[in-house]
Design an enzyme around this catalytic site. Structure first.
Site, short mmCIF file in Angstrom:
data_model
loop_
_atom_site.label_atom_id
_atom_site.label_comp_id
_atom_site.label_asym_id
_atom_site.label_seq_id
_atom_site.Cartn_x
_atom_site.Cartn_y
_atom_site.Cartn_z
N GLY A 124 0.83 -1.20 0.00
CA GLY A 124 0.00 0.00 0.00
C GLY A 124 0.86 1.24 0.00
N SER A 125 0.32 2.32 0.52
CA SER A 125 1.00 3.61 0.47
C SER A 125 2.18 3.67 1.43
CB SER A 125 0.01 4.72 0.80
OG SER A 125 -0.32 4.71 2.18
N VAL A 177 1.03 4.81 5.07
CA VAL A 177 0.49 3.76 5.92
C VAL A 177 1.57 2.73 6.25
CG1 VAL A 177 -1.22 1.91 6.09
CG2 VAL A 177 -1.84 4.09 5.04
N GLY A 178 2.42 2.41 5.29
CA GLY A 178 3.49 1.46 5.52
C GLY A 178 4.44 1.90 6.62
N GLU A 190 5.81 -3.45 0.95
CA GLU A 190 5.91 -3.13 -0.48
C GLU A 190 5.06 -1.89 -0.69
OE1 GLU A 190 5.51 -2.22 -3.92
OE2 GLU A 190 3.91 -3.71 -3.96
#
EC number: 1.2.1.3
Length: 498
Positions: A211-212, A215-216, A233
């Site tokens: 994801g983004s 957020v990661g 990723e």
């Protein structure tokens, strides 16, 4: 309840599914954790045979699954078929790894002593994935995690629950027990709350997230609090460099596909097209013509791209359009924003007012100081800039801090090797687009694009196994490493005489 609609026709409901609360997700995590040891006791080749069954079932249901992808998230049907094939390829690769979860026999520095290493499953894995690749990317996590003897709780995008439930049903039909792969639909807030509770309780032994970057970063920090390294990723601002000696038509084909395929909603989508100053004007003009004449619309037709995944993604795209500056040139379409009857696109295929379609946009004249230079736009928007030397192009390609995918078009081997050595991206394409992955090659990025973890191929096994070492001393006496060494003598006074 969460209602999933067709982004090509928002009046069509694809699925209505219950949304899980954090407490419900935690219950599922406990169930999967308790079941994991039984699954791990199955011989790895047996688990590989189950993965083989899954691959065959995905293959025999390829068209149905691809149609569901197209209807639920808007990917062009030919691309959806390719995505499902990636699941098949992943299963085909990992069925063999069930017979190759190798350890090693290592020589000891002592007599009558043997050293061994073993791959051990981690435990229970919590996988969180996005909606742009609702089957391929989850398979990169789920297949090797299961093959390695782990249980999996999968939280797919809430925008693709029908696809998620269909893929889960295929895994179960292939022989994966229902308490070993469990799927939950939830929003971000409930998911993160369950993540924290599960880490604290010890029912999550590994987190995988696609994801983004924003957020990661939060997920990685939370996992780190519990001495875990998440498999992350994340996003990309993927560069494509076009040298004067390149096959220009080939480069433009690659830029069109990488920039606007899946409506630019790939982590590997083309971010900035960097064109050498000597060919900048002519290449840009050709690229603009290609985009202006590309068909957009119904994803079941022969079009470059269909709708955005949802209104949320369209809104995000509209926000990025506000970053356009006065020194930029907006090209590629007679308009920007949402395609409607009142804001039409020439040659649109279908009824634009039914879905969430966006005009493709080229923003030319990008510089290193622009906000668009360092922003992942995740939509049908490609920025274009120029450079004078390859060193400058490499600096521009690295300067934003992302490091997922990259490409260079050139026929000069020196350019190839200098670019490969200088680029920070985890993946490099030569005379090919920034998008595209094969199931047996490592996939992943560096910097803002990920924490160095890799998916696919044998490399992903390091994410879902832990090395265990064993020493077996059969000398019947205590031998102390680094202390009880066999004495080796040499002549310190030897001098070679010639």
């Amino acid at each position: 309840m969460f209602t999933s609609t067709n982004p090509s026709d928002t009046n069509e409901v694809i699925a209505t599914v219950p949304e899980a609360t954090a407490a419900e997700i935690l219950t599922v995590l406990r169930t999967a954790k308790n079941a994991q040891k039984g699954w791990a006791k199955l011989p790895a080749p047996t688990r590989g045979r189950i993965i083989a069954n899954v691959g065959r079932l995905v293959e025999s249901n390829k068209e149905a699954l691809a149609k569901l992808i197209t209807k639920e998230m808007g990917k062009v049907y030919s691309e959806a078929l390719g995505e499902v094939q990636e699941v098949v390829d992943t299963c085909d690769f990992f069925l063999g790894e069930g017979r190759r979860l190798y350890g090693q026999t290592v020589p000891s520095e002592m007599q009558n002593k043997n050293l061994f290493t073993f791959r051990m499953p981690i435990g229970n894995v919590f996988i969180i994935t996005a909606g742009n690749f609702p089957t391929a990317v989850p398979s990169w996590y789920i297949v090797p995690a299961l093959l390695s003897g782990n249980s999996v709780v999968w939280k797919p995008s809430e925008f693709t629950p029908a696809v998620a439930n269909a893929l889960t049903a295929i895994f179960h039909a292939g022989g994966v027990p229902k308490d070993i792969l469990m799927t939950v639909i939830a929003d971000g807030g409930q998911t993160f709350a369950a993540l924290e509770s599960g880490l604290k309780e010890g029912v999550i032994n590994k987190v995988g997230f696609t994801g983004s970057t924003e957020v990661g970063r939060k997920i990685g920090a939370k996992a780190g609090e519990y001495i875990q390294s998440a498999c992350l990723e994340l996003g990309g601002k993927n560069p494509m460099v076009v040298m004067p000696d390149a096959n220009i038509d080939l480069a433009l084909d690659g830029a069109l596909f990488a920039g606007f395929g899946t409506a630019g909603q790939r982590c590997t989508s083309l971010g900035t097209l960097w064109i050498h100053e000597s060919i900048y004007d002519s290449v840009l003009a050709k690229f603009v013509a290609l985009v202006e004449n590309a068909a957009v619309g119904d994803p079941f037709k022969d079009v470059l791209f269909g709708p955005m995944i949802s209104q949320k993604y369209l809104d995000n795209h509209l926000t990025h359009l506000k970053m356009v500056q006065s020194h930029h040139k907006v090209l590629g379409s007679t308009s920007t924003g949402r395609i409607t009857a009142a804001n039409p696109r020439k040659g649109f295929v279908g009824d634009p007012d039914k879905g969430v379609f966006a005009h493709p946009v080229i923003v030319a004249g990008i510089t290193k100081n622009d906000e668009l230079y360092s922003t992942e736009t995740f939509g049908p928007l490609v920025t274009v800039g120029k450079f004078s030397t390859l060193d400058e192009a490499i600096d521009l390609a690295n300067g934003h801090g992302y490091g997922l995918s990259s490409a260079i078009y050139t026929n000069d081997p020196q350019n190839v090797w200098r670019f490969r050595e200088g680029i920070s991206a985890g993946m490099v394409s030569i005379n090919n687009s920034t998008s595209g992955a094969e199931a047996h090659l490592p996939f992943g990025g560096n910097g803002l694009s990920g924490n160095g973890s890799r998916q696919s191929g044998i490399w992903v096994l390091d994410q879902f196994t832990r090395w265990q070492s064993m020493n077996w001393d059969w000398s019947n006496k205590l031998q102390k490493a680094q202390m009880d060494l066999i004495e080796i003598k040499h002549d310190p006074n030897f001098v070679l005489k010639i």
